[in-house]
Write an enzyme that holds these catalytic residues in place. Structure first.
Site, PDB file in Angstrom:
ATOM      1  N   SER A  19       4.041 -42.055  18.560  1.00  0.00           N
ATOM      2  CA  SER A  19       2.893 -41.159  18.571  1.00  0.00           C
ATOM      3  C   SER A  19       3.294 -39.709  18.290  1.00  0.00           C
ATOM      4  O   SER A  19       3.815 -39.403  17.228  1.00  0.00           O
ATOM      5  CB  SER A  19       2.172 -41.293  19.913  1.00  0.00           C
ATOM      6  OG  SER A  19       0.947 -40.622  19.925  1.00  0.00           O
ATOM      7  N   ASP A  56      -1.816 -36.781  14.835  1.00  0.00           N
ATOM      8  CA  ASP A  56      -0.474 -36.943  15.397  1.00  0.00           C
ATOM      9  C   ASP A  56       0.277 -37.982  14.576  1.00  0.00           C
ATOM     10  O   ASP A  56      -0.193 -38.427  13.537  1.00  0.00           O
ATOM     11  CB  ASP A  56      -0.538 -37.314  16.879  1.00  0.00           C
ATOM     12  CG  ASP A  56      -1.222 -38.649  17.128  1.00  0.00           C
ATOM     13  OD1 ASP A  56      -1.999 -39.093  16.269  1.00  0.00           O
ATOM     14  OD2 ASP A  56      -0.976 -39.259  18.186  1.00  0.00           O
ATOM     15  N   ASP A  62       0.937 -41.157  14.676  1.00  0.00           N
ATOM     16  CA  ASP A  62       0.350 -42.446  14.306  1.00  0.00           C
ATOM     17  C   ASP A  62      -1.151 -42.353  14.062  1.00  0.00           C
ATOM     18  O   ASP A  62      -1.827 -43.366  13.914  1.00  0.00           O
ATOM     19  CB  ASP A  62       0.651 -43.517  15.357  1.00  0.00           C
ATOM     20  CG  ASP A  62       0.038 -43.214  16.719  1.00  0.00           C
ATOM     21  OD1 ASP A  62      -0.269 -42.037  16.991  1.00  0.00           O
ATOM     22  OD2 ASP A  62      -0.127 -44.141  17.523  1.00  0.00           O
ATOM     23  N   ASP A  76      -3.789 -41.652  15.823  1.00  0.00           N
ATOM     24  CA  ASP A  76      -4.836 -42.141  16.721  1.00  0.00           C
ATOM     25  C   ASP A  76      -5.493 -40.992  17.485  1.00  0.00           C
ATOM     26  O   ASP A  76      -6.360 -41.220  18.323  1.00  0.00           O
ATOM     27  CB  ASP A  76      -4.318 -43.211  17.683  1.00  0.00           C
ATOM     28  CG  ASP A  76      -3.260 -42.709  18.643  1.00  0.00           C
ATOM     29  OD1 ASP A  76      -2.791 -41.554  18.508  1.00  0.00           O
ATOM     30  OD2 ASP A  76      -2.868 -43.481  19.550  1.00  0.00           O
TER      31      ASP A  76
END
Length: 457
Positions: free
Chosen positions: A101, A248, A250, A252
């Site tokens: 992340s 960010d 990833d 999400d």
């Protein structure tokens, strides 16, 4: 939380806390576990972010899956929400996302989702951890390990880039309006969004301006993305853009920047989207789900708008669990994890950006005006690295100090002491009428933790 898995998967320093052996074993277990009691061929879909170590972990997981007889479908570099979308839509047994992340490139993680695209349940996580620790008897494995598949029973590896393309098409289909004539900045954090975000907004007609979209395996989140929003803020002002969105590693989560370069964080976003849902009669239960870290400014704005809220502990999985049990349709975190249950089972930064633009177009107002009712109280968070998080939370002197600060603040603000779900950190968060008071009270509690010799700094 378990021994290896926290609130957002198995995360740690690549090659140290999280190794390729861990990844291989997780793949081995999942390939075997989902085959139990069934006659079908187990199918798992795998995505990854742009970290150098993600490739190592991807190959290790795939080796584990196929050696247990499961077929591995490769999405390659993609976002966490796209893995959830693929699992739920294409009848996979499970999904695996390799990402840490917002953490630096030296860390990585393994996130697991079930066949509905939701975070995998604690019972399955417990079994995976037993396997990682070699406790085969407790799992009912009759031999010294899971048997290897052989011959035609070996798993296949399938290129599944088409799954990622379907996800992009899905996002495009969710926009009610063309974004023609809008000039939109995208900070892709040198991560998973680096190609997908631009493709989506280009298709919607926007003129896109991208930064931090040249990943090299080592620069993910480095002075970029939603955790370094000041970079996009300056860029929006310099280029005279209408709006900016930062993701960010990833993708999400999403943090926005308005036309003036001012930050529109997750609390602002929750308010703007909740107001849109309420206006359309779609705000189920007239309620927004937040975490205890949301700012008092959000709660005051929601109250003024006649909207209720519920609080959960920190972590998007707890927000989603609340939404499942109550049918609430919107929830999120100040950090930019926003869940819109009508469209997704997890936070989706690009989806969030699309829906914010929908509000801008619908209301014919700039983002600054839409977010204006949320007047944030000054807030400071201090992170303290510790060896034992529970020892800090339960320490008598620290609890006494916390209670004393709460009494002094009264209704003027609040203080929270909580454990990080993904790192060896204790977080001290203070909201107060002034930034100076926030800093003073946060430093006071941090000093108490240090005085008890519980910090590692």
């Amino acid at each position: 939380m378990g021994k290896y898995f926290g609130t957002d998967g198995f995360r740690g320093e690549a090659g140290v806390t999280l190794t390729s052996e861990h990844a291989y074993k997780i793949g081995r277990f999942l390939g075997w576990y989902y085959a139990q009691g069934g006659t079908h061929k187990v199918r798992a879909v795998i995505g990854k972010d742009t970290r150098r170590s993600s490739y190592m972990f991807e190959y290790a997981i795939v080796a584990g899956l196929t050696s247990s007889g499961a077929d591995a479908y490769m999405l390659h570099v993609t976002t966490t929400p796209s893995v959830s979308f693929a699992v739920a839509g294409d009848d996979f047994d499970c999904g695996i996302m390799i990402s840490a992340s917002h953490n630096p490139y030296s860390d990585n993680g393994i996130k697991l989702v079930n066949r509905k695209g939701e975070k995998i349940d604690d019972n399955t996580i417990e079994k995976i951890e037993l396997y990682l620790d070699g406790k085969f008897e407790e799992l009912g494995i009759p031999e010294s390990d899971i048997p290897f598949a052989t011959g035609a029973s070996l798993g296949e590896i399938i290129d599944y880039a088409a799954g990622r393309n379907r996800y992009i098409g899905y996002l495009i289909s969710l926009s009610r309006y063309s974004l023609r004539n809008f000039r939109i900045g995208l900070d892709c954090a040198n991560g998973s969004a680096w190609m997908i975000a631009k493709s989506v907004f280009d298709a919607l007609g926007a003129k896109t301006y991208t930064i931090n979209a040249s990943p090299d395996g080592l620069n993910i989140n480095r002075n970029a993305g939603s955790t370094h929003i000041e970079v996009l803020s300056e860029y929006v002002k310099e280029q005279g853009l209408d709006v900016g969105f930062a993701f960010d590693g990833d993708a999400d989560r999403c943090i926005a920047v308005d036309e003036r370069g001012e930050v529109v964080n997750g609390d602002h976003i929750l308010y703007v989207l909740a107001m849109q849902l309420k206006k359309r009669g779609e705000l189920v239960n007239n309620t927004v789900v937040t975490t205890v870290m949301s700012n008092m400014g959000l709660y005051r704005a929601l109250k003024n708008a006649g909207i209720r809220y519920e609080q959960t502990t920190v972590g998007d999985r707890y927000i989603y669990e609340n939404m499942q049990h109550t049918c609430n349709c919107i929830g999120g975190e100040q950090s930019g994890h926003i869940i819109l249950s009508k469209y997704a089972t997890t936070g989706d930064g690009i989806l969030t950006a699309i829906k914010l633009m929908e509000a801008v177009v619908s209301e014919k107002l700039p983002l600054s005006k839409l977010a204006e009712p949320v007047q944030m109280l000054p807030q400071i968070t201090r992170n303290v690295r510790v060896a034992n998080k529970e020892a800090v939370i339960s320490h008598a002197a620290i609890k006494e100090s916390l209670a004393d600060i709460e009494r002094r603040l009264g209704e003027r603000g609040r203080i929270l002491l909580r454990k990080s779900g993904t790192e060896p950190l204790i977080r001290v968060m203070v909201e107060a009428p002034t930034e100076a008071e926030c800093k003073e009270l946060a430093d006071e509690l941090v000093s108490q933790i240090t005085a008890q010799k519980l910090s590692l700094t």
